[in-house]
Design a protein around this motif. Structure first.
Motif, PDB file in Angstrom:
ATOM      1  N   GLU A  98      66.752  56.403 -87.340  1.00 51.20           N
ATOM      2  CA  GLU A  98      66.227  55.890 -86.277  1.00 51.20           C
ATOM      3  C   GLU A  98      65.589  54.560 -85.673  1.00 51.20           C
ATOM      4  O   GLU A  98      65.096  53.995 -86.651  1.00 51.20           O
ATOM      5  N   PRO A  99      66.231  54.054 -84.653  1.00 52.42           N
ATOM      6  CA  PRO A  99      65.357  52.644 -83.896  1.00 52.42           C
ATOM      7  C   PRO A  99      63.359  53.065 -84.028  1.00 52.42           C
ATOM      8  O   PRO A  99      63.246  53.402 -83.889  1.00 52.42           O
ATOM      9  N   PHE A 100      62.936  51.874 -84.887  1.00 52.27           N
ATOM     10  CA  PHE A 100      61.841  51.248 -85.063  1.00 52.27           C
ATOM     11  C   PHE A 100      60.804  51.702 -83.846  1.00 52.27           C
ATOM     12  O   PHE A 100      60.207  51.956 -83.962  1.00 52.27           O
ATOM     13  N   ARG A 101      61.348  50.809 -82.473  1.00 53.72           N
ATOM     14  CA  ARG A 101      60.794  50.838 -81.361  1.00 53.72           C
ATOM     15  C   ARG A 101      60.715  51.854 -80.886  1.00 53.72           C
ATOM     16  O   ARG A 101      59.256  52.399 -80.051  1.00 53.72           O
ATOM     17  N   GLU A 102      61.354  53.135 -81.058  1.00 50.93           N
ATOM     18  CA  GLU A 102      61.575  54.785 -80.521  1.00 50.93           C
ATOM     19  C   GLU A 102      60.691  55.594 -81.852  1.00 50.93           C
ATOM     20  O   GLU A 102      59.779  55.815 -80.789  1.00 50.93           O
ATOM     21  N   ALA A 103      60.639  54.991 -82.301  1.00 50.52           N
ATOM     22  CA  ALA A 103      60.029  55.932 -83.200  1.00 50.52           C
ATOM     23  C   ALA A 103      58.457  55.656 -83.312  1.00 50.52           C
ATOM     24  O   ALA A 103      58.036  56.755 -83.285  1.00 50.52           O
ATOM     25  N   ILE A 104      58.264  54.293 -83.073  1.00 46.74           N
ATOM     26  CA  ILE A 104      56.287  54.015 -83.245  1.00 46.74           C
ATOM     27  C   ILE A 104      55.606  54.906 -82.245  1.00 46.74           C
ATOM     28  O   ILE A 104      54.555  55.163 -82.489  1.00 46.74           O
ATOM     29  N   PRO A 105      56.140  54.872 -81.506  1.00 47.53           N
ATOM     30  CA  PRO A 105      55.284  55.672 -80.646  1.00 47.53           C
ATOM     31  C   PRO A 105      54.572  57.220 -81.033  1.00 47.53           C
ATOM     32  O   PRO A 105      54.177  57.980 -80.064  1.00 47.53           O
ATOM     33  N   ARG A 106      55.867  57.543 -81.558  1.00 47.22           N
ATOM     34  CA  ARG A 106      55.202  59.270 -81.956  1.00 47.22           C
ATOM     35  C   ARG A 106      54.924  59.437 -83.297  1.00 47.22           C
ATOM     36  O   ARG A 106      54.623  60.144 -83.267  1.00 47.22           O
ATOM     37  N   ILE A 107      54.616  58.042 -83.732  1.00 49.36           N
ATOM     38  CA  ILE A 107      54.100  58.444 -85.178  1.00 49.36           C
ATOM     39  C   ILE A 107      52.426  58.038 -85.120  1.00 49.36           C
ATOM     40  O   ILE A 107      51.842  57.983 -84.519  1.00 49.36           O
ATOM     41  N   ARG A 108      52.025  59.248 -86.102  1.00 47.93           N
ATOM     42  CA  ARG A 108      50.491  59.740 -85.642  1.00 47.93           C
ATOM     43  C   ARG A 108      49.453  58.399 -86.190  1.00 47.93           C
ATOM     44  O   ARG A 108      49.492  58.321 -87.241  1.00 47.93           O
ATOM     45  N   ARG A 109      48.710  58.290 -85.716  1.00 39.98           N
ATOM     46  CA  ARG A 109      47.592  56.936 -86.307  1.00 39.98           C
ATOM     47  C   ARG A 109      46.191  57.913 -86.291  1.00 39.98           C
ATOM     48  O   ARG A 109      44.994  57.010 -86.885  1.00 39.98           O
ATOM     49  N   ASP A 110      45.862  58.905 -86.393  1.00 46.60           N
ATOM     50  CA  ASP A 110      45.235  59.361 -87.230  1.00 46.60           C
ATOM     51  C   ASP A 110      44.546  60.073 -88.406  1.00 46.60           C
ATOM     52  O   ASP A 110      44.141  60.670 -88.848  1.00 46.60           O
ATOM     53  N   ARG A 111      45.993  59.945 -88.969  1.00 39.09           N
ATOM     54  CA  ARG A 111      45.866  60.213 -89.759  1.00 39.09           C
ATOM     55  C   ARG A 111      46.330  58.481 -91.188  1.00 39.09           C
ATOM     56  O   ARG A 111      47.026  57.710 -90.929  1.00 39.09           O
ATOM     57  N   PRO A 112      46.237  58.676 -92.434  1.00 37.35           N
ATOM     58  CA  PRO A 112      46.613  57.545 -93.351  1.00 37.35           C
ATOM     59  C   PRO A 112      48.010  57.323 -93.758  1.00 37.35           C
ATOM     60  O   PRO A 112      48.509  58.749 -93.287  1.00 37.35           O
ATOM     61  N   MET A 113      48.535  56.473 -92.996  1.00 38.19           N
ATOM     62  CA  MET A 113      50.140  56.375 -93.606  1.00 38.19           C
ATOM     63  C   MET A 113      50.423  55.216 -94.981  1.00 38.19           C
ATOM     64  O   MET A 113      49.671  54.647 -95.367  1.00 38.19           O
TER      65      MET A 113
END
Length: 189
Positions: A98-113
């Protein structure tokens, strides 16, 4: 900028074929905010030595590690333990996502990635284990470009404007030529 660890996992590395592109993946990761570079496939101590050499001169060392069983490692990372006893987040860069600009806001930032970057043939389990299969475009393109665009969008200006306190060589931006400060030489003078 997120305070959680960001790893880059390069899959399917082939010693005789992939050193340049894989080195560029590590360099982009280092320059734009990744903390660790994980290499799955053939072992290549020379690549890790080259990356250490860059870090010694330009600062910003990045931990590097060879991963023997990348699918087992990835499964444990997302299901059990990302290093702190809690599961992490896996982002797979693929032109089928899926388009990365649409996905980024949904990705958790409180866990290691971990950002998974494929090689010649990506195992189907990567799509299953990754919580996000994302694309910077749905046409064939460079893995290095995908990683750079993703990290730039993830960190914003904080990623592309990084500086490293332990740098010995400092590039000073110039519109008309090259300007590099050599701190070792300045100390000798």
């Amino acid at each position: 900028m997120t305070g959680e660890r960001v790893d880059v996992l390069r899959l399917g590395y082939r010693l005789g074929r992939d050193p340049r592109i894989t080195t560029h993946l590590a360099l982009v990761g280092r320059a734009l905010g990744a903390d660790r570079f994980l290499l799955a496939g053939d072992k290549d101590p020379k690549m890790f030595e080259n990356l250490d050499s860059v870090a010694n001169r330009f600062g910003g060392g990045m931990d590097c590690e060879h991963i023997k069983n990348p699918m087992g490692w990835l499964r444990r990372f997302v299901e059990e333990d990302a290093g702190d006893g809690m599961p992490g987040v896996a982002v797979h860069l693929t032109m089928y996502g899926e388009p990365f600009r649409e996905a980024i806001p949904r990705i958790r930032r409180d866990r290691p990635m971990v950002i998974v970057v494929g090689g010649a043939k990506v195992p189907g389990d990567v799509y299953k284990y990754s919580q996000y299969n994302i694309a910077v475009g749905n046409q064939p393109h460079s893995e290095v470009a995908a990683l750079a665009l993703f990290l730039d969008a993830w960190y914003g200006e904080a990623g592309s404007n990084r500086s490293f306190d332990d740098a010995r060589l400092i590039i000073e931006p110039s519109a008309t030529g090259k300007s590099v400060r050599d701190l070792d030489r300045e100390e000798e003078e």
